[in-house]
Write an enzyme that holds these catalytic residues in place. Structure first.
Site, PDB file in Angstrom:
ATOM      1  N   GLU A 146       0.820  -1.224   0.000  1.00  9.99           N
ATOM      2  CA  GLU A 146       0.000   0.000   0.000  1.00  9.99           C
ATOM      3  C   GLU A 146       0.847   1.264   0.000  1.00  9.99           C
ATOM      4  O   GLU A 146       0.368   2.314  -0.415  1.00  9.99           O
ATOM      5  CB  GLU A 146      -0.991  -0.004   1.172  1.00  9.99           C
ATOM      6  CG  GLU A 146      -0.327   0.090   2.527  1.00  9.99           C
ATOM      7  CD  GLU A 146      -1.331   0.047   3.680  1.00  9.99           C
ATOM      8  OE1 GLU A 146      -2.282  -0.740   3.613  1.00  9.99           O
ATOM      9  OE2 GLU A 146      -1.154   0.816   4.627  1.00  9.99           O
ATOM     10  N   TRP A 167       5.077   3.215  11.941  1.00 11.77           N
ATOM     11  CA  TRP A 167       3.643   3.321  12.217  1.00 11.77           C
ATOM     12  C   TRP A 167       2.876   2.545  11.206  1.00 11.77           C
ATOM     13  O   TRP A 167       2.919   1.814  10.496  1.00 11.77           O
ATOM     14  CB  TRP A 167       3.114   4.758  12.166  1.00 11.77           C
ATOM     15  CG  TRP A 167       1.632   4.715  12.452  1.00 11.77           C
ATOM     16  CD1 TRP A 167       1.051   4.452  13.667  1.00 11.77           C
ATOM     17  CD2 TRP A 167       0.551   4.864  11.527  1.00 11.77           C
ATOM     18  NE1 TRP A 167      -0.318   4.423  13.547  1.00 11.77           N
ATOM     19  CE2 TRP A 167      -0.644   4.665  12.225  1.00 11.77           C
ATOM     20  CE3 TRP A 167       0.490   5.117  10.153  1.00 11.77           C
ATOM     21  CZ2 TRP A 167      -1.906   4.739  11.631  1.00 11.77           C
ATOM     22  CZ3 TRP A 167      -0.754   5.193   9.550  1.00 11.77           C
ATOM     23  CH2 TRP A 167      -1.943   5.007  10.280  1.00 11.77           C
TER      24      TRP A 167
HETATM   25  C1  GCO Z   1      -5.068  -0.273   5.351  1.00 14.64           C
HETATM   26  C2  GCO Z   1      -4.057   0.751   5.703  1.00 14.64           C
HETATM   27  C3  GCO Z   1      -4.594   2.071   6.119  1.00 14.64           C
HETATM   28  C4  GCO Z   1      -3.473   3.090   6.202  1.00 14.64           C
HETATM   29  C5  GCO Z   1      -3.969   4.446   5.806  1.00 14.64           C
HETATM   30  C6  GCO Z   1      -2.869   5.479   5.838  1.00 14.64           C
HETATM   31  O1  GCO Z   1      -4.680  -1.417   5.295  1.00 14.64           O
HETATM   32  O2  GCO Z   1      -6.205   0.104   5.097  1.00 14.64           O
HETATM   33  O3  GCO Z   1      -3.026   0.232   6.479  1.00 14.64           O
HETATM   34  O4  GCO Z   1      -5.359   1.999   7.267  1.00 14.64           O
HETATM   35  O5  GCO Z   1      -2.925   3.135   7.470  1.00 14.64           O
HETATM   36  O6  GCO Z   1      -4.534   4.346   4.551  1.00 14.64           O
HETATM   37  O7  GCO Z   1      -3.306   6.693   5.324  1.00 14.64           O
HETATM   38 MG    MG Z   2      -2.665  -1.718   5.595  1.00 15.68          MG
END
Ligand code: GCO
Ligand code: MG
Length: 402
Positions: free
Chosen positions: A262, A402
């Protein structure tokens, strides 16, 4: 068809979104998502100061040429700011092309490979019991696949749980909020969650889990092994994937399917992972990957190596990104699953859309273009607010992933 004007619209209906709108001399326009959560204004400046002046007067039909002009032409390649800006332009141009062809975008891509696309949603709790209840609620809403996240006893504010979930507007913090982390506490608590969820809901539901980049490869290998009895659909972002080779080690030790990507911005970030089949699902998505053109390439590349798609779809991907992504999902021969965390009602009002959700399945709709628009008048009612994602620390204060 010439590009006559390009607007960048910033709004915050519960969270910040950056939208590109391209106008043409034929009266057709298209919209694209260029949101980079927590760094939105950097993309706005990149677009307004550097990209838009070069595009006015160009032929809107030459999407591939414009993509390469922006990517190769900048010399400074890759990176989330650059690629979100390119994505906003590219998605809007595909919207225009599909409107000009009088077709929904998925038809232009090659047509539907399936009737609808499997979605997964989120269940979370501050502890296992709360998360189990949340899974029950999601299944009651018709979802067939659920990502389960639990808080950890002794740790405050763990990723994806409780009232500070990033999928709610509580994520709109004026300064970065601090979360805490302990890998030993996490590794000993989380298998119990899946034990309970399987015992409660049986084998038919697809279960997913997101580690949000926090482990080392050997720790991820252990978690994968510990979760094998619960047959996860995937274990996501178990390590920070800048070090792609780290996945070789995880892969050797566990049959739990792996997903990552992602935070990737280009196909090259995922090259080794895909070529060596070190992952099962690639998580890249239209807005962070550089648009529809780039995602189509990633999906085709992944298909060659039997890697399936599992595109990112948290609430910070605007409904435009989700809509464009759903056209790709409906087409992709190697589609796996699509994340869908839902939107606040005010977000859905600002972005009217043809896509729909029914019984845990999504469909992009049959409107021409990608089928998502922005209500500019309404958007004006929700001005930008500076907001950050949280940061994370180990219990001794060390800054952590994070
Ligand atoms: C997920 C992601 C999100 C991200 C977010 C950051 O798997 O959906 O980890 O929760 O943390 O899109 O902006
Ligand atoms: Mg994620």
């Amino acid at each position: 068809m010439k590009i006559t004007d390009i607007k960048v619209i910033v709004c915050s209906p519960g969270r910040n979104f950056v939208t590109v709108k391209i106008m043409t001399d034929q009266g057709l326009y298209g919209v694209g998502d260029a949101t980079l959560n927590g760094r939105e204004k950097a993309v706005v400046a990149y677009l307004e100061e550097h990209v838009i002046p070069c595009l006015i007067g160009r032929d809107a039909s030459r999407i591939e040429e414009i993509w390469n002009y922006l990517y190769r032409g900048a010399y400074w390649r890759r990176g989330p700011v650059t690629m979100c800006a390119i994505a906003g332009i590219d998605t809007a141009l595909w919207d225009i092309k599909a409107k000009a062809a009088n077709m929904p975008l998925y038809q232009l891509l090659g047509g539907a490979s399936r009737e609808h696309v499997l979605a997964y949603t989120h269940a979370q709790g501050t502890d296992i019991a709360e998360c189990v209840d949340a899974v029950g609620a999601r299944l009651g809403e018709g979802f067939k696949a659920v990502r389960c996240q639990t808080g950890i006893p002794g740790l405050r504010d763990v990723y994806g749980t409780g009232k500070y979930s990033v999928t709610t507007n509580a994520a709109q913090d004026a300064m970065p909020r601090e979360e805490s982390w302990s890998t030993p506490k996490y590794l000993s608590y989380v298998p119990g969650l899946f034990d309970r969820v399987r015992a409660e809901f049986g084998e038919d539901v697809h279960l997913l889990h997101d580690t949000h980049h926090r482990l080392t490869p050997i720790e991820a290998a252990r978690l994968g092994k510990d979760l094998e009895p619960y047959r996860l659909f995937w274990l996501e972002d178990s390590v920070a994937a800048e070090h792609q080779e780290g996945f070789r080690l995880i892969r050797q030790h566990t049959t739990t399917p792996l997903a990552v990507g992602e935070v990737f911005n280009t196909i090259w970030d995922a090259r080794l992972l895909i070529e060596e089949q070190l992952i099962d699902y690639i998580r890249m998505t239209v807005v962070h990957a550089g648009g529809v053109s780039a995602m189509r390439r990633v999906m085709d590349f992944a298909a060659v190596y039997n890697v399936r798609t599992g595109c990112h779809g948290a609430m910070d991907m605007s409904p435009i990104c989700l809509g464009a992504n759903l056209h790709l999902d409906l087409w992709a021969p190697n589609f796996g699953i699509q994340e869908y965390s839902g939107y606040l009602p005010e977000i859905e009002e600002v972005f009217p859309h043809a896509w729909s959700l029914s019984e845990g399945m999504l469909h992009p709709g049959d409107a021409i273009g990608h089928g998502v628009d922005i209500d500019e008048k309404l958007a004006k009612k929700y001005p930008y607010q500076r907001a950050y994602l949280p940061v994370n620390r180990l219990e001794d204060g060390t800054p952590w992933h994070w």
